[in-house]
Design an enzyme around this catalytic site. Structure first.
Site, mmCIF file in Angstrom:
data_model
loop_
_atom_site.group_PDB
_atom_site.id
_atom_site.type_symbol
_atom_site.label_atom_id
_atom_site.label_comp_id
_atom_site.label_asym_id
_atom_site.label_seq_id
_atom_site.Cartn_x
_atom_site.Cartn_y
_atom_site.Cartn_z
ATOM 1 N N LYS A 1 0.846 -1.211 0.000
ATOM 2 C CA LYS A 1 0.000 0.000 0.000
ATOM 3 C C LYS A 1 0.874 1.251 0.000
ATOM 4 C CE LYS A 1 -1.721 1.799 3.983
ATOM 5 N NZ LYS A 1 -1.394 3.228 4.064
ATOM 6 N N ASN A 2 1.878 1.259 0.867
ATOM 7 C CA ASN A 2 2.670 2.482 1.020
ATOM 8 C C ASN A 2 3.626 2.713 -0.146
ATOM 9 O OD1 ASN A 2 1.332 2.946 3.352
ATOM 10 N ND2 ASN A 2 3.022 2.442 4.732
ATOM 11 N N CYS B 1 -5.461 12.973 12.117
ATOM 12 C CA CYS B 1 -6.126 11.687 12.090
ATOM 13 C C CYS B 1 -6.001 11.083 13.470
ATOM 14 C CB CYS B 1 -5.592 10.788 10.986
ATOM 15 S SG CYS B 1 -4.144 9.898 11.432
ATOM 16 N N ARG C 1 -0.432 14.875 12.617
ATOM 17 C CA ARG C 1 0.091 14.699 11.267
ATOM 18 C C ARG C 1 0.181 16.001 10.451
ATOM 19 N NH1 ARG C 1 -1.713 8.786 9.272
ATOM 20 N NH2 ARG C 1 0.337 8.874 8.327
ATOM 21 N N ASP D 1 4.182 0.841 12.026
ATOM 22 C CA ASP D 1 2.981 0.149 11.528
ATOM 23 C C ASP D 1 2.857 -1.273 12.073
ATOM 24 O OD1 ASP D 1 2.241 2.356 10.094
ATOM 25 O OD2 ASP D 1 2.897 1.615 8.153
ATOM 26 N N ARG E 1 -8.867 -0.667 4.064
ATOM 27 C CA ARG E 1 -8.070 0.433 3.505
ATOM 28 C C ARG E 1 -6.693 -0.056 3.058
ATOM 29 N NH1 ARG E 1 -6.216 4.165 7.414
ATOM 30 N NH2 ARG E 1 -4.855 4.583 5.679
HETATM 31 C C1 UD1 Z 1 3.939 6.912 6.162
HETATM 32 C C2 UD1 Z 1 3.110 5.669 5.960
HETATM 33 C C3 UD1 Z 1 2.539 5.196 7.285
HETATM 34 C C4 UD1 Z 1 3.649 5.030 8.299
HETATM 35 C C5 UD1 Z 1 4.505 6.286 8.391
HETATM 36 C C6 UD1 Z 1 5.726 6.135 9.273
HETATM 37 C C7 UD1 Z 1 2.245 5.957 3.708
HETATM 38 C C8 UD1 Z 1 1.057 6.207 2.823
HETATM 39 N N1 UD1 Z 1 2.024 5.978 5.023
HETATM 40 O O1 UD1 Z 1 3.070 7.932 6.646
HETATM 41 O O2 UD1 Z 1 1.900 3.936 7.076
HETATM 42 O O3 UD1 Z 1 3.045 4.808 9.569
HETATM 43 O O4 UD1 Z 1 4.978 6.648 7.091
HETATM 44 O O5 UD1 Z 1 6.521 5.063 8.857
HETATM 45 O O6 UD1 Z 1 3.351 5.718 3.243
HETATM 46 N N2 UD1 Z 1 5.663 14.855 10.475
HETATM 47 C C9 UD1 Z 1 5.797 16.205 10.765
HETATM 48 N N3 UD1 Z 1 5.706 17.083 9.715
HETATM 49 C C10 UD1 Z 1 5.516 16.683 8.433
HETATM 50 C C11 UD1 Z 1 5.370 15.303 8.147
HETATM 51 C C12 UD1 Z 1 5.454 14.401 9.195
HETATM 52 O O7 UD1 Z 1 5.971 16.591 11.904
HETATM 53 O O8 UD1 Z 1 5.449 17.538 7.530
HETATM 54 C C13 UD1 Z 1 5.705 13.872 11.588
HETATM 55 C C14 UD1 Z 1 4.351 13.147 11.735
HETATM 56 O O9 UD1 Z 1 3.449 13.900 12.500
HETATM 57 C C15 UD1 Z 1 4.756 11.857 12.406
HETATM 58 C C16 UD1 Z 1 6.153 11.597 11.822
HETATM 59 O O10 UD1 Z 1 6.606 12.829 11.272
HETATM 60 O O11 UD1 Z 1 4.856 12.053 13.797
HETATM 61 C C17 UD1 Z 1 6.161 10.512 10.754
HETATM 62 O O12 UD1 Z 1 5.333 10.908 9.692
HETATM 63 P P1 UD1 Z 1 5.639 10.485 8.176
HETATM 64 O O13 UD1 Z 1 6.909 9.702 8.106
HETATM 65 O O14 UD1 Z 1 5.510 11.703 7.329
HETATM 66 O O15 UD1 Z 1 4.444 9.517 7.901
HETATM 67 P P2 UD1 Z 1 3.531 9.460 6.619
HETATM 68 O O16 UD1 Z 1 4.334 9.695 5.390
HETATM 69 O O17 UD1 Z 1 2.318 10.301 6.830
#
Ligand code: UD1
Length: 424
Positions: free
Chosen positions: A32-33, A126, A131, A312, A404
């Site tokens: 998925k990711n 979420c 996030r 995850d 999902r």
């Molecule tokens: C992706 C994965 C999700 C997984 C996560 C961490 C997908 C579609 N989803 O989510 O399954 O749980 O990686 O391995 O690939 N953060 C900030 N600012 C930002 C972006 C992120 O502070 O602009 C923080 C988030 O709040 C969180 C952490 O960074 O605490 C990790 O987030 P991130 O690695 O961005 O996760 P996703 O890409 O949303």
């Protein structure tokens, strides 16, 4: 069976009767990711992009809805999808889908790179945490874009984007993907340091290279030399390490023997290491893994970015720890609120206390069946693990969360001998 044209799976509950060891084999679906950013990246070209082995999960179908809303033609043939985007809209009318789908933020990079402008509703917080998208925006700004957020809409513009140096203060997966995608069509070279190194990032890079992008993936620094345009491609993304990890865990706790095909052991090292420390035997062969379980054992888990233990997988591992005799700890370092499964596991008799971002599990070898609710995707997988080995019957509500991200999950478990039914 794959049915990427059907809108949603019928039934909102799963009934699982706890039972004995799992035996048998199954094939792991596409990640998925990995597939979600690849679908978004297909907007970077006007030429047809065909993606194979696309998983039949609702996040993918929501991506199709958004791709169509942006002007793409999406045609499905079996499990292959061809996306052709001759002309493009830079705002999406499908705001309700964007709000439901966190990965919608991944459209920002491609739209900004190709059209020089994008407006999207914020994907919002979420249940597992707030996030934010500040790192995505900082990356776009480093490439010369401007951005404002007004009334819940984020607007970014700038054309052409200009290659530059950018350091990510945290290795966000989504921000890394967005910055790489936007830099592919920038003028000049981008040096991205502090980037996430999850296998799904490598897969996105390989996909973009197959479209003609010039990317040198050096790990310590990803170097992207902008090109004028990208071409179409044919691509099969990697398999889902989280689905594989969940089934490896189920096999381990069950004490059975399971073969999982289409797996990459290098993507699963932290998960396999944890289980092997506890006595499970895992043998990679070809593109498959054989798992010989030894029951549940207490564990100490700390989630961290790849190559650390995946956030995850922490919920499913916590469920497994409830079947061990002894004390386990789970420390969640990535998301601020990723313990929603704890209250549900308690309904099944689990003894868990939370202090800050650590959960303390006092395992006494069993759980009992109960009516529980999947609060998010991985919490749903955790409840499946709990239900598989609990005494009696467990009914999991709100399984749309599981749909999902896990393709035909109950069919795979059925094949391995679980007693699981979707209730309509
Ligand atoms: C992706 C994965 C999700 C997984 C996560 C961490 C997908 C579609 N989803 O989510 O399954 O749980 O990686 O391995 O690939 N953060 C900030 N600012 C930002 C972006 C992120 O502070 O602009 C923080 C988030 O709040 C969180 C952490 O960074 O605490 C990790 O987030 P991130 O690695 O961005 O996760 P996703 O890409 O949303």
């Amino acid at each position: 069976m794959t049915n990427l044209t059907q809108s949603a799976k019928p039934g909102k509950r799963l009934k699982i009767t706890g039972g004995g060891p799992l035996y048998g084999e199954c094939e792991i679906s596409t990640s998925k990711n990995a597939v979600l950013p690849i679908l978004a990246a297909s907007l970077l070209t006007t030429a047809p992009v065909t993606i194979h082995k696309v998983p039949d999960i609702s996040d993918v179908k929501n991506m199709f809805t958004l791709l169509r809303a942006f002007g793409a033609r999406v045609s499905v043939s079996g499990d292959a999808v061809t996306i052709t985007t001759k002309s493009i809209r830079t705002t999406s009318p499908a705001a309700n889908v964007i709000e439901r789908l966190r990965a919608s933020i991944l459209f920002m990079g491609p739209l900004l790179a190709r059209e020089g402008s994008v407006t999207l509703p914020l994907p919002g917080g979420c249940r597992i945490g707030s996030r934010p998208i500040d790192l995505h925006i900082q990356g776009f700004r480093a490439l010369g874009a401007k951005s404002v957020t007004v009334n819940g809409q984020v607007h970014a513009w700038g054309h052409p984007l200009k290659g530059s140096h950018f350091y990510l203060r945290f290795p966000s997966v989504g921000a890394t993907e967005n910055i790489i995608m936007s830099a592919t069509l920038a003028q000049g070279t981008t040096f991205l340091e502090g980037a996430a190194i999850e296998p799904e990032i490598d897969d996105l890079i390989n996909f973009l290279i197959s479209m003609g992008a010039k990317i040198d993936n050096r790990k310590s620094c990803i170097v992207i030399e902008g090109v004028d345009e990208l071409s179409g491609t044919d691509y099969t993304p990697i398999s889902d390490r989280i689905e594989a990890g969940t089934l490896i865990l189920a096999a381990a706790v069950s004490g059975g023997e399971v073969r999982l095909h289409r797996t990459d052991a290098t993507h699963l090292k932290p998960v396999c290491d944890k289980l092997m420390e506890a006595g499970t035997e895992i043998f990679p062969f070809g593109g498959s893994l054989k798992v010989r379980g030894c029951g549940a054992c207490p564990m100490e888990i700390v989630s961290s970015p790849f190559p650390g233990f995946p956030t995850d997988m922490q919920a499913p591992f916590m469920a497994a720890c409830c079947f061990a005799k002894g004390k386990s700890t789970v420390n969640e370092t990535i998301f601020e609120n990723r313990f929603l499964h704890v209250e549900e596991l308690k309904k099944m008799g689990a003894d868990i206390t939370i202090e800050g971002n650590t959960a303390y599990i006092n395992g006494f070898g069993c759980l009992h069946g109960a009516e529980v609710t999947a609060t998010d995707l991985r919490a749903g997988a955790a409840l499946c693990i709990a239900g598989l080995f609990a005494q009696g019957e467990t009914v999991i509500d709100n399984i749309y969360h599981i749909d999902r991200g896990y393709e035909n999950f109950e069919d795979k478990l059925l094949k391995l001998g679980a007693n699981i039914t979707r209730l309509s």
